[in-house]
Design a protein around this motif. Sequence first.
Motif: not given
Length: 515
Positions: A444-471
């Motif tokens: 799956a590859g979900d890296n979001s579950q660790h730091i922000a949810p358990h520390t309360g720290l803020p996080a932002i995600t922004v597009p960095m490109g496309f992989a696989g079949p145009g995803l």
Amino acid sequence: MSKHWIATLVAGLILGLNTTAGQANDEWLELSVPDIMAMFDSGQLSSETLTRFYLQRISEIDQQSGINAITTINPDALDDARQADEQRRTGGTSGALHGIPVLIKDNVDVAGLATTAGSLALKNNIAQTDAFLVQQLRAAGAIILAKTNMAEWAFSPNVTVSSAAGITRNPYNLQHTPAGSSGGTGAGVSANFAVAGIGTDTGNSIRGPSSHNGLVGIRSTMGLVSRMGIVPLYLRNDIAGPMARTVTDAAIMLQAIADIDDTDPASVHRPDVLPTDYVNALDADSLRGARIGVMGYYRRQGSIDAEILGLFDQAVEDMRSLGAIIIEDFSIPDFELLIQNNWCNTFEIDVNHYLSTQTQAFATHSLTEVIESGLYLPGIADSLQGMQAGAQSSADCPDLFNHARNNTFRAAVLDAMRTYSVDAIVYPTWSFPPRRIGDNSSPAGDNSQHIAPHTGLPAITVPMGFAGPGLPAGISLIGHLFSEAKLIGFAYSYEQATQHRRTPVLPDSKAAQSD
């Protein structure tokens, strides 16, 4: 008669046969809040016309293509848009979102609409009042256009499927998932069914769907945005936040909903003075001189797709070229120990409290009644029963700022940031491209579950490109407590230089699902 059929019929009745929305062309796609406001001000566009345009796109594309992002059309949306236009004509506006159509995840209360949390057990749960953040959006002038599908009870970070509305598909490739649980908002905003939207994030569910759908998503510091009027998963970890096609729109949305709610206990953790002017943080030179720590833990060979790693490495180099000081192999001592056993099962307590606040006309007021109803996907029956069997008390699970394990984790992260003198930590939002729908075995590859949810720290995600079949793939930044303005600046600087967001090419029909 299905709920989706009803929603589509309502949209068609609202639009009528002679709608002016059909006069719009592709130039209307990807419009940002500032673009729209300039067109409103010049008289090139009205909120009513824009609202009709989005309603027509939903009616013509959402179900026919199989994206299935939208669950309920707000029947008052056009009237609200007309009122916004009239207010503008008479010389006044409500705020930065005046006349802007937005989507709301279906676990957030919107007065007069059902709040189902994706479950048929809550199909008659008609909200009597708006959630606090919806009140804030309306105060800023937003038009609540529709509600969006979600993973039932917000259980899955990987897929968006519910008994209330079925499965949502990724608009970039219908054979793939939009992630969960805010995948309806992610797919809907990405497919240009509205300007922006609201998701909720317990462990991943703003950032994962934003990454998978080519969007910007913000999980703010715990206490910045009210959680009241939202069906909880684990309230101590739950946060609502913006999902948008640009950093600018996400910043405007966050500015609208970031406010003190005296009924939300987490609000007490806010400092007296906050840098809440997030729009002024939109500086393309924000990365110049910023110290960015590259989280080596998420870069390890064998634990990340090679194509995603290549995109991430290029993103880091892009930040370096923009003047950032890159701290390679940033690490947090004992990280693998710190990320273990952090979840605290408050689901039954939190759900029962939410249901107890609903109108007495709604018959379901406890998790026990939900389970006994049988009105949910068979695949989550064990999860619902397990949540009840493993329920923990509020004494065992205080909020993130009053729990020893959470405090230890947060202190370790902040100590490491101070040791390396970094302004933010960076890593791939997900380490693998979006899975194919039905694939439950590949990484799956979900890296979001660790730091922000358990520390309360803020996080932002922004597009960095496309992989696989145009995803799409995303890159995440985590900062110090209440450093949203700084993170927004960094994300904006990177976004403006790279411009990875592109419009999905939507298929004409469901036949494309099996291509």
